[in-house]
Scaffold this motif. Sequence first.
Motif, mmCIF file in Angstrom:
data_model
loop_
_atom_site.group_PDB
_atom_site.id
_atom_site.type_symbol
_atom_site.label_atom_id
_atom_site.label_comp_id
_atom_site.label_asym_id
_atom_site.label_seq_id
_atom_site.Cartn_x
_atom_site.Cartn_y
_atom_site.Cartn_z
ATOM 1 N N VAL A 110 0.843 -1.199 0.000
ATOM 2 C CA VAL A 110 0.000 0.000 0.000
ATOM 3 C C VAL A 110 0.877 1.247 0.000
ATOM 4 C CG1 VAL A 110 -1.665 1.338 1.357
ATOM 5 C CG2 VAL A 110 -2.006 -1.109 1.037
ATOM 6 N N THR A 111 1.956 1.235 0.773
ATOM 7 C CA THR A 111 2.876 2.379 0.790
ATOM 8 C C THR A 111 3.476 2.622 -0.586
ATOM 9 O OG1 THR A 111 3.424 1.943 3.111
ATOM 10 C CG2 THR A 111 4.943 3.319 1.859
ATOM 11 N N VAL A 112 3.945 1.547 -1.229
ATOM 12 C CA VAL A 112 4.534 1.677 -2.567
ATOM 13 C C VAL A 112 3.503 2.164 -3.577
ATOM 14 C CG1 VAL A 112 5.549 0.381 -4.482
ATOM 15 C CG2 VAL A 112 6.341 -0.034 -2.150
ATOM 16 N N SER A 113 2.304 1.591 -3.534
ATOM 17 C CA SER A 113 1.266 1.942 -4.504
ATOM 18 C C SER A 113 0.814 3.393 -4.344
ATOM 19 C CB SER A 113 0.063 1.003 -4.351
ATOM 20 O OG SER A 113 0.423 -0.344 -4.563
ATOM 21 N N ILE A 114 0.632 3.832 -3.094
ATOM 22 C CA ILE A 114 0.175 5.198 -2.852
ATOM 23 C C ILE A 114 1.245 6.211 -3.272
ATOM 24 C CG2 ILE A 114 -0.412 6.841 -1.038
ATOM 25 C CD1 ILE A 114 -2.680 4.988 -1.744
ATOM 26 N N CYS A 115 2.481 5.950 -2.892
ATOM 27 C CA CYS A 115 3.561 6.897 -3.239
ATOM 28 C C CYS A 115 3.783 6.951 -4.752
ATOM 29 C CB CYS A 115 4.851 6.492 -2.530
ATOM 30 S SG CYS A 115 4.803 6.682 -0.737
ATOM 31 N N ALA A 116 3.818 5.791 -5.409
ATOM 32 C CA ALA A 116 4.025 5.766 -6.856
ATOM 33 C C ALA A 116 2.830 6.376 -7.593
ATOM 34 C CB ALA A 116 4.255 4.329 -7.329
ATOM 35 N N GLY A 117 1.621 6.050 -7.136
ATOM 36 C CA GLY A 117 0.433 6.595 -7.790
ATOM 37 C C GLY A 117 0.347 8.102 -7.657
ATOM 38 N N LEU A 159 -4.694 2.128 -10.023
ATOM 39 C CA LEU A 159 -5.880 2.540 -9.267
ATOM 40 C C LEU A 159 -5.602 3.789 -8.434
ATOM 41 C CD1 LEU A 159 -7.515 -0.754 -7.907
ATOM 42 C CD2 LEU A 159 -8.435 0.806 -9.613
ATOM 43 N N SER A 160 -4.485 3.778 -7.719
ATOM 44 C CA SER A 160 -4.174 4.926 -6.864
ATOM 45 C C SER A 160 -3.860 6.160 -7.708
ATOM 46 C CB SER A 160 -3.001 4.590 -5.943
ATOM 47 O OG SER A 160 -1.848 4.220 -6.685
ATOM 48 N N ARG A 161 -3.184 5.982 -8.834
ATOM 49 C CA ARG A 161 -2.892 7.114 -9.721
ATOM 50 C C ARG A 161 -4.181 7.742 -10.231
ATOM 51 N NH1 ARG A 161 -2.616 6.669 -15.351
ATOM 52 N NH2 ARG A 161 -1.627 8.423 -16.416
ATOM 53 N N THR A 162 -5.130 6.916 -10.635
ATOM 54 C CA THR A 162 -6.406 7.434 -11.124
ATOM 55 C C THR A 162 -7.168 8.141 -10.013
ATOM 56 O OG1 THR A 162 -6.488 5.541 -12.633
ATOM 57 C CG2 THR A 162 -8.504 6.811 -12.363
ATOM 58 N N PHE A 163 -7.092 7.587 -8.796
ATOM 59 C CA PHE A 163 -7.765 8.226 -7.657
ATOM 60 C C PHE A 163 -7.176 9.603 -7.383
ATOM 61 C CE2 PHE A 163 -8.085 9.241 -3.185
ATOM 62 C CZ PHE A 163 -9.424 9.022 -2.914
ATOM 63 N N PHE A 164 -5.861 9.704 -7.368
ATOM 64 C CA PHE A 164 -5.207 10.980 -7.051
ATOM 65 C C PHE A 164 -5.459 12.028 -8.139
ATOM 66 C CE2 PHE A 164 -2.235 8.327 -4.394
ATOM 67 C CZ PHE A 164 -2.760 8.774 -3.200
ATOM 68 N N LYS A 165 -5.700 11.584 -9.365
ATOM 69 C CA LYS A 165 -6.040 12.540 -10.420
ATOM 70 C C LYS A 165 -7.371 13.221 -10.150
ATOM 71 C CE LYS A 165 -3.510 11.021 -14.514
ATOM 72 N NZ LYS A 165 -3.637 10.551 -15.920
#
Length: 293
Positions: A90-97, A157-163
Amino acid sequence: MAVKHSRFDRFLLTLNAIFLTLAILIIVVPLVYIVVASFMDPTVLLNQGLSFKVSDWSLDGYQMILSNPAMLRGFANSLLYSSAFVLLTVTVSICAGYALSDQRLAGRHFFMTLFIITMFFSGGLIPTYLLVRELGMLDTVWAVIIPGAVNVWNIILSRTFFKGVPNELKEAANVDGASDIMIFFRIVLPLSKPIIFVLALYAFVGQWNAFFDAMIYLDDPKLHPLQLVLRSILIQNQAAPGMISDQLAMAELKRLSEMIKYSAIVVSSLPLLIMYPFFQKYFEKGVMVGSLK
């Protein structure tokens, strides 16, 4: 105000209700069967099928599983592996996204392309094993946790959310003198609970049910996760008919196998059943927001 439906609308609504009812039955009936079968005497189950009489029930399957030290150790190992895996992935996915969602990041399309390529092509089983061995992670906890920590689908998923996070919030914080790190931790992260909980649920379920990596990388039985312990128990209680000439021994072996099988399924599913109600309120929102834009 009552809504008047046309004949075709009523037909579609009826068809939808029938379809949803069948879908519920397809899901619920196997669950009820497994739960009831886990409490039944295997002899009654094999001879008569399901019975809702308390006199036909037995807790021998649960007693055998919970009294097995390997089972308890595997349960603790799975909790450790799944929790550590959730924290890392989750840490990797959130930071990368979050980084890939920032328009100011140079080469973000290039990095995203590299990530997507890995979804279709990988090094393969043998090169991955050799890499894990050369890194000195064989027969360690890290061999189960690290290789799958970077999940490209979770990053997308996280990248799309942060957009979908309004840029006005970031700009206002920037005007007030907040740095990018402060904006991420003080503004963006508190708004990201839905996607964080969804990613955590995906990661926990995937790691909890995994056994293949542990079977390849872990030789020490004390490090085996629950699913690998269950696999070993079920294999030990199965045999081909030609291997045992004594019919009584064969019947007893089949009885033990049935006793353990259903109880093991229920025990191994308990953390997921307990976990889901707490994540449910975030699940739909996180999936929809993280996948539609």
